[in-house]
Structures are given as structure tokens and as C-alpha cells.
Write a protein that holds these residues in place. Structure first.
Motif, PDB file in Angstrom:
ATOM      1  N   PRO A  48       9.334  -1.784   2.350  1.00 23.24           N
ATOM      2  CA  PRO A  48       8.146  -1.069   2.848  1.00 23.24           C
ATOM      3  C   PRO A  48       6.944  -2.010   2.858  1.00 23.24           C
ATOM      4  CG  PRO A  48       9.208   0.125   1.028  1.00 23.24           C
ATOM      5  CD  PRO A  48       9.798  -1.256   1.073  1.00 23.24           C
ATOM      6  N   PRO A  50       3.592  -3.233   1.746  1.00 22.45           N
ATOM      7  CA  PRO A  50       2.896  -2.975   0.476  1.00 22.45           C
ATOM      8  C   PRO A  50       1.693  -2.055   0.668  1.00 22.45           C
ATOM      9  CG  PRO A  50       3.473  -5.289   0.646  1.00 22.45           C
ATOM     10  CD  PRO A  50       3.812  -4.668   1.976  1.00 22.45           C
ATOM     11  N   GLY A  51       1.577  -1.056  -0.198  1.00 24.90           N
ATOM     12  CA  GLY A  51       0.443  -0.146  -0.161  1.00 24.90           C
ATOM     13  C   GLY A  51       0.629   1.069   0.728  1.00 24.90           C
ATOM     14  N   MET A  52       1.662   1.041   1.595  1.00 24.22           N
ATOM     15  CA  MET A  52       1.887   2.185   2.481  1.00 24.22           C
ATOM     16  C   MET A  52       2.657   3.279   1.738  1.00 24.22           C
ATOM     17  SD  MET A  52       0.705   1.609   5.633  1.00 24.22           S
ATOM     18  CE  MET A  52       1.658   1.873   7.146  1.00 24.22           C
ATOM     19  N   GLN A  53       2.401   4.523   2.134  1.00 25.65           N
ATOM     20  CA  GLN A  53       3.186   5.631   1.611  1.00 25.65           C
ATOM     21  C   GLN A  53       4.455   5.791   2.435  1.00 25.65           C
ATOM     22  OE1 GLN A  53       0.626   9.068   1.474  1.00 25.65           O
ATOM     23  NE2 GLN A  53      -0.390   8.386  -0.398  1.00 25.65           N
ATOM     24  N   LEU A  54       5.490   6.296   1.746  1.00 21.86           N
ATOM     25  CA  LEU A  54       6.788   6.512   2.372  1.00 21.86           C
ATOM     26  C   LEU A  54       6.913   7.995   2.716  1.00 21.86           C
ATOM     27  CD1 LEU A  54       9.680   5.304   2.902  1.00 21.86           C
ATOM     28  CD2 LEU A  54      10.219   6.026   0.568  1.00 21.86           C
ATOM     29  N   ALA A  55       7.091   8.306   3.994  1.00 22.37           N
ATOM     30  CA  ALA A  55       7.298   9.690   4.436  1.00 22.37           C
ATOM     31  C   ALA A  55       8.785   9.920   4.658  1.00 22.37           C
ATOM     32  CB  ALA A  55       6.525   9.955   5.728  1.00 22.37           C
ATOM     33  N   ILE A  56       9.305  11.029   4.127  1.00 21.79           N
ATOM     34  CA  ILE A  56      10.742  11.304   4.175  1.00 21.79           C
ATOM     35  C   ILE A  56      10.974  12.722   4.666  1.00 21.79           C
ATOM     36  CG2 ILE A  56      12.857  11.462   2.814  1.00 21.79           C
ATOM     37  CD1 ILE A  56      11.442   9.677   0.716  1.00 21.79           C
ATOM     38  N   CYS A  91       3.626  14.278  10.479  1.00 25.57           N
ATOM     39  CA  CYS A  91       2.959  13.641   9.341  1.00 25.57           C
ATOM     40  C   CYS A  91       2.100  12.449   9.774  1.00 25.57           C
ATOM     41  CB  CYS A  91       3.999  13.135   8.348  1.00 25.57           C
ATOM     42  SG  CYS A  91       4.186  14.195   6.941  1.00 25.57           S
ATOM     43  N   MET A  96      10.723   4.168  10.222  1.00 23.35           N
ATOM     44  CA  MET A  96      11.262   2.933   9.635  1.00 23.35           C
ATOM     45  C   MET A  96      12.778   2.848   9.787  1.00 23.35           C
ATOM     46  SD  MET A  96       9.465   2.992   5.899  1.00 23.35           S
ATOM     47  CE  MET A  96      10.167   1.437   5.329  1.00 23.35           C
ATOM     48  N   PHE A 147      13.014   7.998   7.427  1.00 24.73           N
ATOM     49  CA  PHE A 147      11.953   7.395   6.614  1.00 24.73           C
ATOM     50  C   PHE A 147      10.890   6.826   7.525  1.00 24.73           C
ATOM     51  CE2 PHE A 147      16.264   6.384   5.365  1.00 24.73           C
ATOM     52  CZ  PHE A 147      16.396   7.271   4.317  1.00 24.73           C
ATOM     53  N   VAL A 150       3.125   5.596   6.286  1.00 28.27           N
ATOM     54  CA  VAL A 150       1.795   6.088   6.651  1.00 28.27           C
ATOM     55  C   VAL A 150       0.807   5.545   5.608  1.00 28.27           C
ATOM     56  CG1 VAL A 150       2.159   8.291   5.424  1.00 28.27           C
ATOM     57  CG2 VAL A 150       0.481   8.171   7.262  1.00 28.27           C
ATOM     58  N   ALA A 155      -1.860  10.604   5.946  1.00 23.19           N
ATOM     59  CA  ALA A 155      -0.791  11.499   6.386  1.00 23.19           C
ATOM     60  C   ALA A 155      -1.387  12.826   6.829  1.00 23.19           C
ATOM     61  CB  ALA A 155       0.208  11.714   5.253  1.00 23.19           C
TER      62      ALA A 155
ATOM     63  N   CYS B  43       7.064  16.431   5.772  1.00 23.81           N
ATOM     64  CA  CYS B  43       7.674  15.291   5.095  1.00 23.81           C
ATOM     65  C   CYS B  43       7.257  15.297   3.629  1.00 23.81           C
ATOM     66  CB  CYS B  43       7.199  13.966   5.707  1.00 23.81           C
ATOM     67  SG  CYS B  43       7.756  13.670   7.390  1.00 23.81           S
ATOM     68  N   ALA B  44       8.085  14.685   2.790  1.00 25.05           N
ATOM     69  CA  ALA B  44       7.653  14.323   1.447  1.00 25.05           C
ATOM     70  C   ALA B  44       6.951  12.973   1.534  1.00 25.05           C
ATOM     71  CB  ALA B  44       8.855  14.228   0.525  1.00 25.05           C
ATOM     72  N   LEU B  45       6.061  12.703   0.599  1.00 27.69           N
ATOM     73  CA  LEU B  45       5.372  11.416   0.563  1.00 27.69           C
ATOM     74  C   LEU B  45       5.557  10.771  -0.801  1.00 27.69           C
ATOM     75  CD1 LEU B  45       1.969  12.336   2.301  1.00 27.69           C
ATOM     76  CD2 LEU B  45       3.864  11.027   3.292  1.00 27.69           C
ATOM     77  N   LEU B  46       6.069   9.556  -0.793  1.00 27.11           N
ATOM     78  CA  LEU B  46       6.199   8.777  -2.025  1.00 27.11           C
ATOM     79  C   LEU B  46       5.331   7.535  -1.887  1.00 27.11           C
ATOM     80  CD1 LEU B  46      10.085   8.765  -2.665  1.00 27.11           C
ATOM     81  CD2 LEU B  46       8.410  10.524  -3.234  1.00 27.11           C
ATOM     82  N   LEU B  47       4.898   7.008  -3.018  1.00 21.21           N
ATOM     83  CA  LEU B  47       4.153   5.749  -2.985  1.00 21.21           C
ATOM     84  C   LEU B  47       4.997   4.679  -3.675  1.00 21.21           C
ATOM     85  CD1 LEU B  47       1.658   4.236  -2.160  1.00 21.21           C
ATOM     86  CD2 LEU B  47       0.593   4.856  -4.327  1.00 21.21           C
ATOM     87  N   PRO B  48       5.728   3.871  -2.895  1.00 27.87           N
ATOM     88  CA  PRO B  48       6.558   2.824  -3.502  1.00 27.87           C
ATOM     89  C   PRO B  48       5.669   1.797  -4.210  1.00 27.87           C
ATOM     90  CG  PRO B  48       7.102   3.126  -1.167  1.00 27.87           C
ATOM     91  CD  PRO B  48       5.820   3.862  -1.423  1.00 27.87           C
ATOM     92  N   PRO B  50       4.140  -1.577  -4.693  1.00 26.57           N
ATOM     93  CA  PRO B  50       3.965  -2.653  -3.705  1.00 26.57           C
ATOM     94  C   PRO B  50       4.890  -3.844  -3.976  1.00 26.57           C
ATOM     95  CG  PRO B  50       1.834  -1.800  -4.370  1.00 26.57           C
ATOM     96  CD  PRO B  50       2.860  -1.139  -5.262  1.00 26.57           C
ATOM     97  N   GLY B  51       5.540  -4.317  -2.937  1.00 23.42           N
ATOM     98  CA  GLY B  51       6.405  -5.479  -3.058  1.00 23.42           C
ATOM     99  C   GLY B  51       7.845  -5.161  -3.415  1.00 23.42           C
TER     100      GLY B  51
END
Lengths: 343, 343
Positions: A48, A50-56, A91, A96, A147, A150, A155, B43-48, B50-51
Motif C-alpha cells: 500500500p 504509505p499513509g493511505m487508508q485501505l478500503a475493503i 467510498c 488496488m 481492495f 483512499v 473516504a 467499505c471497511a477502512l483500515l490504516l496499514p 506505513p511501509g
């Protein structure tokens, strides 16, 4: 051909090739998320930004409920991914990749060829590679999990609508319901063959509004996709935002693209019939969203940027519930007949 | 109760509460990935972190193929998530969350209560919250997609095994197959009731080896989870690494925990029967992995750290294929009877 050969043959795609293509063609700052490892290991690996949120989002399609047993497998492959991309669109997330879990009653090579063709064509169009999944024998069932990315706090959620916001819907409503009624032999009206064919195409091959969702980041206050009917999905949005809405019947009916071609004998449709087509039909896969009146120009610019028409259909009000105003007539309360799989 | 109430009632959980709990209890640098938005939106939102790389796996479980129709719903809930966590373990990834898509023939409150209880208990144990999903009516089908995190270049892949590496397997093999044979009335041997009960528990409630997978980062050169039988899954690893392996029959048989309690009439088992139990049984959900001989101490330290026994069972060789050496006897080529859903 066994399970493992099956996966390789129909679904393996060169993720790195896709990535290189992205890197070459995308404008600066638009580099696609990197697929580190695709199909074939215990897990897929994505990197991902870096710093972006993952939408699922995850959707399961079952034969006889979400599609007819005789559906063209290519359109089914398209639709299975499209309904998930539509959730990312709602969203404001950039796709991805996705996983596919598939239960099949038999190994039918022609079916698989068609299905994977439809699926992969849409995946390529939206630069959303298949990265992993599962196959098993069983009653036909498709589960796709998608995935996206955002930026934090950008979002589009269902819960952000504010009193006095405008309510908009993208594209065209009612086509999917029209096609479904025709298929079920319940069509009361005269609809030209080519209009029905177009409606059926919209039912089977919906276009996820990903570009519009991206363009509405920072502009829309709330959004949802219209999968179970505009009234039902807007209802979810209103409840999540703890507000209500008044919609304009004429504006809603304007979103029915097929309207000009439908004849109900001698008399004009009753406006309640038109409203039911637009408000209660499922499978539209448009976006319903809200934005402050100060952002009307920005909404239109976003729509132009995304090459997607939008129609302003009403306004958010403090009183919970959904009311439909006929020009001049007092507001009537609309009771959504939203689709519930267990009702 | 409709679809939306159903989701809320049985599967909604306070993701933020879970997160606060993590933040309070985790050692520094071990903060759990943040669930920004759980169930209830498009959507669900997760914050991975970073890196970090995102590890993804998806498994579909079908009634009659992956579980018996009369299975205890709580153990089914456990197993549906466990088999996915096992894939994360095989990658050395830390669980972040999962989605659940569920097709149900009917709304059975007692079944749902049991299923969600088993599912959520394991989710809590592994700090892997349910973040979203889908429910529909249809033949019983469970699809879970799980997400985890792993630092770049530290994921355990199938493709990393090198010639002269040792081959290890975690825990105990053969219990699931023993329970399955008993259930199918095909058990030829005398097995005490309590041993069978324990074997059945291992079949229905496997323990994903997540802690071991994490501890093996930087130590193991390759890993896979044992879901379709040791021989089959090691076979995938060998092919991905373009190598072969020679396994020691005595070491493999040592991994069968139930061995001491099984009697086959007067005579001792034939060693081929023992090997079949360990090598061809599915559903063990152990890890098979490789590591350089120089790392033997490190492997044992990782196993102690993860409180998971490991057994060294062989060595990687340049010649492709899987050979089993009986003490003193020449190597025999093992033909895996790995489970294929479409064979």
C-alpha cells in the motif's frame, strides 16, 4: 484438469506486467499500488502507498438470487467484479486488486473461459488485478473481495450528510428493474426491443462509477452505491447520518433514461409507477451522494471530469425519513421496498 | 429479523474498543493495525502501518466438502477463520482483520449464535477483528478473506527454499485424517475414545500457527501451511523453489502425536500406513518450512518463543520431487495423494 491447473490456466495473469504498464502510463503521482506477489502462494502481497487508508469490500453472488442460471458467463464475470468496484466507488477509493473465491458444481472449460474473460476484461479496464483466491466444488457461488486506497479523512462515508445538503444520483435509474421485469414476464408496458436490450445490458454489465467516486473526494459529504434500490440505499445513508431527505419526483423520474421509449398503452404512466421504477429497482450500481449547496459547481465539474452525468434530486432535512414531493403537491412519505435477502 | 439486523446483531463488534485494548496492552512497537471503520458502510477502512506489505488470503468453505452438515456451528466459525489465519501464519504476517461473506439457506438464530460465537472468540484471540462482509440466502457457504501485515522482504514465500536447507514441520500431523477416517467408518485400528476426541478437536478446531510464522521471519527460507496434506503442500513449496527434498520416515512418523495410543490388532503398523497418515492427511494446519542448517539454533529458539514444537524431517536436494528415506533403506519416491477439489 485439476484445481491448481485450473487456477493457473484461467486466472493467472502477469501482475508485474500490469504494474509496469501502470508505471509507464500513469501521470506523475498516480502510480498504481504495487502487487508484490500475485496468485500461487499462501498469501498475496501488496504494497500500500504509505499513509493511505485501505478500503475493503466483499460481495457474494449466488445462482438463482443474484443471477439467472443461464446467464452468459462473461457478463457474470463482469458483474461479479463490477458490484465490488461499485463499493469502492461509493467510498472514493482507487482500486488496488481483488481476490476471487469460486465454488463450481463442475469444471466446465467453456464456462470458465467466458467467466474469466469477462472478469479479467473489467479488471484490466480498472487496473485492479486478481491477486489470489480459492476454488472448490459446490453449488455455484462467487465471492469477490476488493481492495482500494483512499487518503485519510477523504473516504466518502454514509454518515457525513448534513442538513441542507443537496442529494444527487449518478447516471440512470430503473434500467435493471425494467430488464428484470421483462425477464420475469411482468412487464406491463410496451418497450422497444433495442431499449430492452440496453436495459438488460445495464442489468448484466453495470458500470462501476469509480471515476466519479474519486472526483467527489473532498466535495461530497456522504455517498453510497445504489445496489438494493435508491430509496433503500439512500435510507441507509440517511440513518447513518441521522437526517432525512425530501426528494423531487420530477427530478427522480428524469433519471430514467428509458422513459422516453416506454409506452403504457394510451395513457401516460402514473407517476407512482415511474417513481417505483427509479426508487425501488435494485442493481443500478449508481452512486447516491450529498454535497453542500455551495459545492454545486464543484459537483458538476467532478461529473464532467468523470464523464458521468449527475442529477440533483433533493435536499437533506433534519426530520428522519424519506419524503417525495410532487410539484406543488404536499410531500408524501416514501416507504422503500428495498431488497432484503432474508425478508 | 432481516439481513441488516442480522449482521448487526450477530457480527457487529466495537472495533474501536478492540483497538483501544490493543493500544493499552501491546508492548511498544507492537501496536495493532488500526481499524478506521468497521461493519456498516460500503467499505471497511483500515490504516496499514506505513511501509508494511499487505498479506491477503481468501478461503471458501462449502457444506459437505469442507465440513459435515451436522458440524457444531461454533467449531465451524472457529475453523472458517482458523484456515485463513493459517495462510497468514505461513507468510509470517501479523493479522489485521477479516471480511466474512455468508450464504445461508435459512435464518437460524441458534446456528448463527453458535457460529458467531466460535468465529468471534478466535478473532479476539488473534486480535483480528471482523471489519465487513456480506450475507445472502443460498446453499450454506462461508468465504473469509483475511488481511495481515509483514515488513518488506520478510514474508515467508514458497519459493525461497535452497539446496541443503533443512525441512521442518510444526506441531503434530495425522490427527485430522484419523478423525475423518473414524467419522467415515474407515478406521481399521483400535484408537481410545479420548484420543479420537482429541483428534476430532484438532480436525474441527485447528490452531493457526501465527506466532511461529512471526518468529520465523528472517530465519525460514520458505514456508507453506499444511492444509491439503504434508506431501502435497511441501510439493507446492518444492516446485515453487525448483528443488526437491529427501524426508526421513522415522522423523515424519514422530510427528504423529496419536501414534503411542493407536493399536492395529496384534501387529505393529506398517510404516507406510504411518507415513500415509502423516503425509497424505489434510486439515493439519501446521507449517512446513525450510531453513539453512546454520540456523538450527535459531529455529529452535523461534519454536520455543512461539511455544510450538517443530520437528526436522529432511533436507532440500537439487533433484526435483519428494523422496522418503527409511533408515538404511534406499530412498523411495513418494507420490503425494494431495486433495484436489476437482480430481
Amino acid at each position: 484438469m485439476g484445481e491448481f491447473d485450473l487456477i493457473r490456466h484461467y486466472f493467472a495473469q502477469p501482475a508485474t506486467a500490469l504494474h509496469n504498464d501502470w508505471a509507464a502510463n500513469d501521470p506523475p503521482g498516480q502510480a498504481a499500488p504495487q502487487v508484490v506477489l500475485g496468485i500461487g502462494d499462501d498469501c498475496a502481497l501488496l504494497l500500500p502507498t504509505p499513509g493511505m487508508q485501505l478500503a475493503i469490500s466483499s460481495d457474494m453472488l449466488v445462482e438463482g438470487r443474484h443471477f439467472f442460471p443461464d446467464v452468459d458467463p462473461a457478463t457474470l464475470g463482469h458483474k461479479a467484479l463490477a458490484v465490488n468496484l461499485s463499493d469502492l466507488a461509493a467510498c472514493g477509493a482507487r482500486p488496488m486488486g481483488f481476490t476471487l473465491a469460486l465454488a463450481l458444481p463442475t469444471l466446465d472449460a467453456a464456462w470458465l473461459r467466458g467467466f474469466s474473460h469477462g472478469l479479467m476484461a473489467l479488471a484490466g479496464e480498472f487496473r485492479c488485478p486478481l491477486v489470489g483466491g480459492d476454488t472448490t466444488r459446490g453449488p455455484l457461488n462467487l465471492c469477490i473481495t476488493v481492495f482500494g486506497e483512499v487518503p485519510p479523512r477523504q473516504a466518502l462515508l454514509r454518515s457525513g450528510a448534513r442538513v441542507n445538503d443537496d442529494v444527487y444520483v449518478s447516471g440512470y435509474l430503473g434500467d435493471a428493474r425494467l430488464a428484470l421485469l421483462a425477464r420475469q414476464g411482468q412487464l406491463q408496458w410496451t418497450v422497444p426491443t433495442e431499449v430492452l436490450a440496453q436495459a438488460r445490458h445495464r442489468l448484466e454489465c453495470p458500470t462501476p462509477r469509480v471515476a466519479l467516486g474519486l472526483a467527489l473526494r473532498g466535495i461530497a459529504t456522504a455517498a453510497a452505491d445504489v445496489s438494493d434500490g435508491l430509496a433503500g440505499d439512500l435510507g441507509h445513508l440517511l440513518r447513518a447520518s441521522r437526517v432525512g431527505a425530501a426528494l423531487d419526483a420530477e427530478a427522480i423520474i428524469k433519471t430514467i433514461a428509458s422513459k422516453a421509449y416506454i409506452k403504457s398503452g394510451e395513457a401516460e404512466f402514473d407517476s407512482e409507477e415511474w417513481l417505483a421504477l427509479a426508487l425501488d429497482g435494485g442493481d443500478d450500481y449508481e452512486l447516491v451522494f450529498t454535497a453542500a449547496p455551495a459545492h454545486r459547481e464543484a459537483v458538476l465539474a467532478a461529473a464532467r471530469h468523470a464523464a458521468t452525468p449527475v442529477t440533483r434530486i433533493g435536499q437533506i432535512e433534519p426530520l428522519p425519513g424519506l419524503r417525495v414531493t410532487h410539484s406543488g403537491a404536499p410531500a408524501t412519505h416514501w416507504h422503500p421496498r428495498s431488497f432484503d435477502h432474508f425478508a
